[in-house]
Scaffold this active site. Structure first.
Site, PDB file in Angstrom:
ATOM      1  N   ASP A   4      11.432 -14.883  14.197  1.00  0.00           N
ATOM      2  CA  ASP A   4      11.690 -13.662  13.446  1.00  0.00           C
ATOM      3  C   ASP A   4      11.479 -13.996  11.976  1.00  0.00           C
ATOM      4  O   ASP A   4      12.284 -14.724  11.388  1.00  0.00           O
ATOM      5  CB  ASP A   4      13.118 -13.177  13.694  1.00  0.00           C
ATOM      6  CG  ASP A   4      13.428 -11.862  12.982  1.00  0.00           C
ATOM      7  OD1 ASP A   4      12.691 -11.495  12.041  1.00  0.00           O
ATOM      8  OD2 ASP A   4      14.426 -11.211  13.350  1.00  0.00           O
ATOM      9  N   VAL A   5      10.401 -13.503  11.387  1.00  0.00           N
ATOM     10  CA  VAL A   5      10.035 -13.914  10.023  1.00  0.00           C
ATOM     11  C   VAL A   5      11.037 -13.435   8.984  1.00  0.00           C
ATOM     12  O   VAL A   5      11.015 -13.911   7.841  1.00  0.00           O
ATOM     13  CB  VAL A   5       8.616 -13.431   9.646  1.00  0.00           C
ATOM     14  CG1 VAL A   5       7.585 -13.985  10.613  1.00  0.00           C
ATOM     15  CG2 VAL A   5       8.543 -11.918   9.553  1.00  0.00           C
ATOM     16  N   ASN A   7       0.396 -12.722   9.910  1.00  0.00           N
ATOM     17  CA  ASN A   7       0.026 -11.354  10.275  1.00  0.00           C
ATOM     18  C   ASN A   7       1.225 -10.429  10.468  1.00  0.00           C
ATOM     19  O   ASN A   7       1.057  -9.205  10.461  1.00  0.00           O
ATOM     20  CB  ASN A   7      -0.803 -11.392  11.569  1.00  0.00           C
ATOM     21  CG  ASN A   7      -0.979 -10.034  12.181  1.00  0.00           C
ATOM     22  OD1 ASN A   7      -1.739  -9.206  11.683  1.00  0.00           O
ATOM     23  ND2 ASN A   7      -0.260  -9.774  13.279  1.00  0.00           N
ATOM     24  N   TYR A  14       5.376   0.185   1.678  1.00  0.00           N
ATOM     25  CA  TYR A  14       4.263  -0.540   2.286  1.00  0.00           C
ATOM     26  C   TYR A  14       3.273  -0.982   1.219  1.00  0.00           C
ATOM     27  O   TYR A  14       2.836  -2.135   1.204  1.00  0.00           O
ATOM     28  CB  TYR A  14       3.575   0.349   3.320  1.00  0.00           C
ATOM     29  CG  TYR A  14       2.478  -0.358   4.085  1.00  0.00           C
ATOM     30  CD1 TYR A  14       2.781  -1.151   5.184  1.00  0.00           C
ATOM     31  CD2 TYR A  14       1.140  -0.235   3.699  1.00  0.00           C
ATOM     32  CE1 TYR A  14       1.779  -1.807   5.885  1.00  0.00           C
ATOM     33  CE2 TYR A  14       0.137  -0.889   4.396  1.00  0.00           C
ATOM     34  CZ  TYR A  14       0.459  -1.673   5.481  1.00  0.00           C
ATOM     35  OH  TYR A  14      -0.532  -2.331   6.166  1.00  0.00           O
ATOM     36  N   LYS A  29       2.374  -4.960   0.358  1.00  0.00           N
ATOM     37  CA  LYS A  29       1.041  -5.530   0.529  1.00  0.00           C
ATOM     38  C   LYS A  29       0.431  -5.961  -0.811  1.00  0.00           C
ATOM     39  O   LYS A  29      -0.337  -6.932  -0.855  1.00  0.00           O
ATOM     40  CB  LYS A  29       0.132  -4.540   1.250  1.00  0.00           C
ATOM     41  CG  LYS A  29       0.511  -4.337   2.714  1.00  0.00           C
ATOM     42  CD  LYS A  29       0.457  -5.643   3.509  1.00  0.00           C
ATOM     43  CE  LYS A  29       0.681  -5.437   4.992  1.00  0.00           C
ATOM     44  NZ  LYS A  29       0.571  -6.702   5.769  1.00  0.00           N
TER      45      LYS A  29
END
Length: 255
Positions: free
Chosen positions: A65-66, A92, A159, A163
């Site tokens: 779990d990142v 990813n 988002y 990013k």
């Protein structure tokens, strides 16, 4: 063309239980890599690993779990003891919420995306590079960003910011780690048809959006294969700190 091969390389792919991550893992395995598929969802991971093995590839599942430091630490301890480390990291793991206005973006939606998309990428890359530097081992990181890290889009502020952070993370890592023989680049996809967005693009609104892409269509996942393999392999041996955009021209679309 042998430079694009990944024989004798061990590659970790995060967010590999479905969608783009699962596709990436299959592509890398076909190029000769031993692929470690990492995600939170155990049953889905097992299905992907089984599919790769049935196709003749070498793959293993890894629970990670990142968003949780302890989970990442435990996973990398297992990577070192069970698999002898990795050569390439494909970072990813990512999430998005339903479209919402900036003023309607609450703490939960903000933290959900920032913690996975940005902090998760930082956390996993840091663990990988610590292992590489400690063992004087070269390494390659491919951060999966988005065209929304390079341009903006409405109703997706968290988002977009996450990013954009991944792009800057890539640049900063690249400049600091190049002296350790570690290369870091960013793959920035545009819109590709996946199970997550298929319902939307089947609507009238989705069809209009698709037509607005300069190439007039969504990308197909296999159209990411070449750019991915370029960045993951020795074919990009003189590239670091780069953003490779694969988006049908969307990022340069005139407004």
């Amino acid at each position: 063309m042998n430079a694009f091969r990944l024989d004798n390389k061990t590659v970790l792919v995060t967010g590999a239980s479905s969608g783009l991550g699962a596709h990436i893992a299959k592509v890398l395995a076909r190029q000769g890599a031993k692929v470690l598929l990492a995600a939170r969802r155990g049953p889905q991971l097992a299905e992907q690993v089984d599919a790769i093995r049935k196709a003749g590839g070498d793959a293993a599942a890894l629970s990670m779990d990142v968003t949780k430091p302890d989970s990442v630490e435990q996973a990398f301890a297992e990577i070192e003891t069970e698999h002898g480390g990795i050569d390439v990291l494909i970072s990813n793991a990512g999430v998005a919420t339903e479209p919402r206005k900036f003023i309607d973006t609450d703490e939960d939606a903000w933290q959900f995306q920032l913690q996975t998309n940005l902090s998760g990428a930082w956390r996993v890359a840091r663990a990988a590079t610590q292992q590489w530097i400690a063992s004087s081992r070269p390494g390659v990181v491919v951060n999966v960003g988005s065209i929304y890290g390079l341009r903006t889009g409405v109703l997706k502020v968290a988002y977009n910011v996450s990013k954009a952070g991944v792009v800057q993370l890539t640049r900063s890592m690249a400049m600091e780690l190049v002296r350790h023989n570690i290369r870091v680049n960013c793959l920035c996809p545009g819109w590709f048809l996946t199970a997550i967005n298929a319902d939307y693009f089947a609507t009238e609104s989705g069809a209009r959006y698709e037509k607005s892409i300069p190439m007039g269509r969504l990308g197909r996942l296999e159209e990411l294969d070449g750019p991915l393999l370029l960045l993951a392999s020795d074919a990009s041996s003189y590239m670091t700190g780069a953003e490779l955009v694969v988006d049908g021209g969307m990022v340069h679309k005139a407004i």
